[in-house]
Design a protein around this motif. Structure first.
Motif, PDB file in Angstrom:
ATOM      1  N   ASN A  11      28.651  27.460  34.657  1.00 32.47           N
ATOM      2  CA  ASN A  11      29.885  27.796  33.949  1.00 32.47           C
ATOM      3  C   ASN A  11      29.861  29.247  33.464  1.00 32.47           C
ATOM      4  N   LEU A  12      28.704  29.722  32.999  1.00 32.01           N
ATOM      5  CA  LEU A  12      28.601  31.093  32.502  1.00 32.01           C
ATOM      6  C   LEU A  12      28.810  32.107  33.625  1.00 32.01           C
ATOM      7  N   ILE A  13      28.251  31.812  34.807  1.00 38.05           N
ATOM      8  CA  ILE A  13      28.461  32.701  35.954  1.00 38.05           C
ATOM      9  C   ILE A  13      29.931  32.712  36.356  1.00 38.05           C
ATOM     10  N   ASN A  14      30.550  31.541  36.341  1.00 37.50           N
ATOM     11  CA  ASN A  14      31.974  31.428  36.641  1.00 37.50           C
ATOM     12  C   ASN A  14      32.803  32.210  35.622  1.00 37.50           C
ATOM     13  N   LEU A  15      32.391  32.137  34.363  1.00 38.40           N
ATOM     14  CA  LEU A  15      33.086  32.856  33.292  1.00 38.40           C
ATOM     15  C   LEU A  15      33.028  34.361  33.520  1.00 38.40           C
ATOM     16  N   LEU A  16      31.853  34.874  33.838  1.00 38.43           N
ATOM     17  CA  LEU A  16      31.706  36.311  34.072  1.00 38.43           C
ATOM     18  C   LEU A  16      32.535  36.768  35.258  1.00 38.43           C
ATOM     19  N   GLN A  17      32.600  35.921  36.273  1.00 44.36           N
ATOM     20  CA  GLN A  17      33.417  36.242  37.448  1.00 44.36           C
ATOM     21  C   GLN A  17      34.901  36.279  37.078  1.00 44.36           C
ATOM     22  N   GLN A  18      35.317  35.363  36.223  1.00 43.31           N
ATOM     23  CA  GLN A  18      36.711  35.299  35.801  1.00 43.31           C
ATOM     24  C   GLN A  18      37.131  36.519  34.984  1.00 43.31           C
ATOM     25  N   VAL A  19      36.222  37.020  34.144  1.00 42.56           N
ATOM     26  CA  VAL A  19      36.598  38.115  33.238  1.00 42.56           C
ATOM     27  C   VAL A  19      36.414  39.497  33.867  1.00 42.56           C
ATOM     28  N   SER A  20      35.848  39.567  35.067  1.00 44.04           N
ATOM     29  CA  SER A  20      35.535  40.871  35.657  1.00 44.04           C
ATOM     30  C   SER A  20      36.775  41.743  35.843  1.00 44.04           C
ATOM     31  N   VAL A  21      37.867  41.154  36.294  1.00 42.50           N
ATOM     32  CA  VAL A  21      39.094  41.946  36.504  1.00 42.50           C
ATOM     33  C   VAL A  21      39.646  42.423  35.174  1.00 42.50           C
ATOM     34  N   ASN A  22      39.710  41.529  34.185  1.00 40.77           N
ATOM     35  CA  ASN A  22      40.230  41.932  32.876  1.00 40.77           C
ATOM     36  C   ASN A  22      39.352  43.009  32.255  1.00 40.77           C
ATOM     37  N   ALA A  23      38.046  42.948  32.496  1.00 42.45           N
ATOM     38  CA  ALA A  23      37.146  43.970  31.965  1.00 42.45           C
ATOM     39  C   ALA A  23      37.503  45.348  32.526  1.00 42.45           C
ATOM     40  N   LEU A  24      37.779  45.416  33.820  1.00 42.09           N
ATOM     41  CA  LEU A  24      38.157  46.686  34.434  1.00 42.09           C
ATOM     42  C   LEU A  24      39.464  47.217  33.849  1.00 42.09           C
ATOM     43  N   LEU A  25      40.446  46.336  33.702  1.00 40.60           N
ATOM     44  CA  LEU A  25      41.728  46.750  33.134  1.00 40.60           C
ATOM     45  C   LEU A  25      41.556  47.202  31.687  1.00 40.60           C
ATOM     46  N   ALA A  26      40.721  46.488  30.942  1.00 45.95           N
ATOM     47  CA  ALA A  26      40.523  46.798  29.533  1.00 45.95           C
ATOM     48  C   ALA A  26      39.791  48.127  29.341  1.00 45.95           C
ATOM     49  N   ILE A  27      38.878  48.461  30.257  1.00 50.08           N
ATOM     50  CA  ILE A  27      38.204  49.761  30.184  1.00 50.08           C
ATOM     51  C   ILE A  27      39.233  50.875  30.329  1.00 50.08           C
ATOM     52  N   GLY A  28      40.115  50.737  31.325  1.00 53.21           N
ATOM     53  CA  GLY A  28      41.179  51.726  31.494  1.00 53.21           C
ATOM     54  C   GLY A  28      42.102  51.771  30.295  1.00 53.21           C
ATOM     55  N   PHE A  87      21.456  37.893  44.555  1.00 60.86           N
ATOM     56  CA  PHE A  87      20.471  37.267  43.666  1.00 60.86           C
ATOM     57  C   PHE A  87      21.142  36.365  42.624  1.00 60.86           C
ATOM     58  N   GLY A  88      22.189  35.668  43.058  1.00 58.79           N
ATOM     59  CA  GLY A  88      22.872  34.724  42.183  1.00 58.79           C
ATOM     60  C   GLY A  88      23.903  35.328  41.260  1.00 58.79           C
ATOM     61  N   ILE A  89      24.019  36.656  41.265  1.00 57.62           N
ATOM     62  CA  ILE A  89      24.998  37.326  40.396  1.00 57.62           C
ATOM     63  C   ILE A  89      26.202  37.728  41.236  1.00 57.62           C
ATOM     64  N   PRO A  90      27.420  37.359  40.822  1.00 58.98           N
ATOM     65  CA  PRO A  90      28.612  37.715  41.586  1.00 58.98           C
ATOM     66  C   PRO A  90      28.732  39.221  41.792  1.00 58.98           C
ATOM     67  N   ILE A  91      29.112  39.632  42.993  1.00 56.65           N
ATOM     68  CA  ILE A  91      29.277  41.055  43.302  1.00 56.65           C
ATOM     69  C   ILE A  91      30.327  41.684  42.393  1.00 56.65           C
ATOM     70  N   SER A  92      31.385  40.936  42.072  1.00 59.37           N
ATOM     71  CA  SER A  92      32.436  41.462  41.189  1.00 59.37           C
ATOM     72  C   SER A  92      31.870  41.807  39.819  1.00 59.37           C
ATOM     73  N   VAL A  93      30.911  41.012  39.344  1.00 57.26           N
ATOM     74  CA  VAL A  93      30.275  41.279  38.044  1.00 57.26           C
ATOM     75  C   VAL A  93      29.413  42.538  38.130  1.00 57.26           C
ATOM     76  N   LEU A  94      28.685  42.694  39.230  1.00 49.36           N
ATOM     77  CA  LEU A  94      27.853  43.885  39.423  1.00 49.36           C
ATOM     78  C   LEU A  94      28.720  45.144  39.492  1.00 49.36           C
ATOM     79  N   ILE A  95      29.862  45.037  40.163  1.00 45.50           N
ATOM     80  CA  ILE A  95      30.796  46.172  40.228  1.00 45.50           C
ATOM     81  C   ILE A  95      31.282  46.534  38.829  1.00 45.50           C
ATOM     82  N   THR A  96      31.622  45.512  38.047  1.00 45.74           N
ATOM     83  CA  THR A  96      32.115  45.742  36.683  1.00 45.74           C
ATOM     84  C   THR A  96      31.048  46.392  35.810  1.00 45.74           C
ATOM     85  N   ILE A  97      29.811  45.962  35.962  1.00 49.04           N
ATOM     86  CA  ILE A  97      28.706  46.559  35.197  1.00 49.04           C
ATOM     87  C   ILE A  97      28.544  48.032  35.559  1.00 49.04           C
TER      88      ILE A  97
END
Length: 323
Positions: free
Chosen positions: A50-67, A172-182
């Protein structure tokens, strides 16, 4: 004399408490939210899947929020990012479908379309002195309409499997979208805190007239922050279209509200000149955790908007109190 000293000490203590609350109150709120949801969901919330799914879900909003953080630090606002997500995702998707997909071209044009819209926003606001709310509200409608025109109101599906890895793949089990956001977060942390541009952004939001007098290129800074917002929305559109396996004309609806909410919750002042990027990311997590937790609890989606709206109002009220 002793009474005056006690009064001064009391005021100093109040000031320190206010500063502590402003700096770390959002982190305390995040921790409390995690604990409460863990208890209410009987541990389901903190399961790794669930936590991995959560991070994947918030990745787009994180990018928008940074901008959005860059924009709001200059006392601006960008309401067009949700529509940019749809438009950029649609543009990118149109290049990565069929028998001869061009992944690189799709990504480049997706990013370029977001950057171009952000650049137009910045130019209209800086050069033509149109209020940010009005300019970006108009662009929100224009970009959404352009998305429907480009796609004829139809989704673009059958995307390349390589392209789908952007939003759905893992390393390595971490979504690519999350790595991009990081990676994006690290880059823009450097932009905001380690180079002159970041100081200029804070200075512009703190006092535009003083920034002009001190010789800052105010118009260039405004154009730059809206361009950053558009570029990151374009990246968000690429990730979202990849994750949902299609370019959707209705994608990104109301995403701008979640992004702005995350920035406000994170402690960035709507008046500009005061804020922190790490706080924005905590705000993103709070909104994402609320959405995720309420879904697990089976709460109606209508209540999500009520809760988010209440939190936004509370955050603005706290912002006024700490000024």
């Amino acid at each position: 004399m002793e009474s005056m000293q006690q009064t001064k000490t009391h005021k100093d203590n109040n000031t320190r408490i206010k500063e502590l609350f402003f700096n770390y109150g959002v982190v305390i709120a995040l921790i409390l939210l995690i604990v409460i949801l863990t208890i209410l969901t009987q541990g389901i919330f903190i399961q790794s899947e669930n936590l991995i799914n959560l991070l994947q879900q918030v990745s787009v909003n994180a990018l928008l929020a940074i901008g959005a953080t860059f924009v709001i630090l200059t006392a601006g606002i960008d309401l067009s990012v949700g529509s940019i997500v749809a438009f950029s995702g649609m543009i990118a998707a149109s290049f990565v479908t069929g028998d001869d997909p061009n992944i690189i071209l799709g990504i480049v044009f997706g990013l370029a379309s977001g950057l171009l819209i952000g650049l137009i926003n910045g130019f209209v606001i800086a050069k033509w002195k149109v209020a940010p709310f009005i300019a970006t509200l108009g662009m929100m409608a224009i970009a959404r309409g352009a998305t429907y025109i480009y796609s004829d109101g139809q989704p673009i599906s059958n995307l390349s499997s390589s392209y789908l890895l952007i939003g759905g793949g893992k390393i390595f089990g971490i979504p690519i979208s999350v790595l991009i956001t990081i990676l994006v977060t690290i880059i823009f942390m450097i932009f905001l805190y380690k180079i002159k541009f970041g100081r200029y952004v804070f200075a512009l939001g703190g006092n535009e007239q003083a920034a002009k007098i001190s010789g800052l290129k105010v118009n260039r800074i405004k154009i730059a922050v809206y361009s950053i917002s558009g570029l990151l929305a374009g990246l968000g559109g690429i990730i979202l279209s990849s994750r949902v396996t299609a370019g959707l004309p209705q994608a990104g609806a109301s995403y701008e509200l979640d992004a702005i909410a995350a920035v406000i919750i994170g402690g960035t002042s709507l008046m500009g000149g005061k804020g922190r990027l790490w706080g924005t990311l905590v705000g993103v997590l709070i909104i994402g955790i609320l959405n995720n937790g309420l879904d697990i609890l089976g709460v109606s989606s209508y209540w999500k908007d009520v809760v988010k709206g209440t939190i936004i109002i509370a955050a603005v009220m706290i912002d006024r109190k700490t000024d």
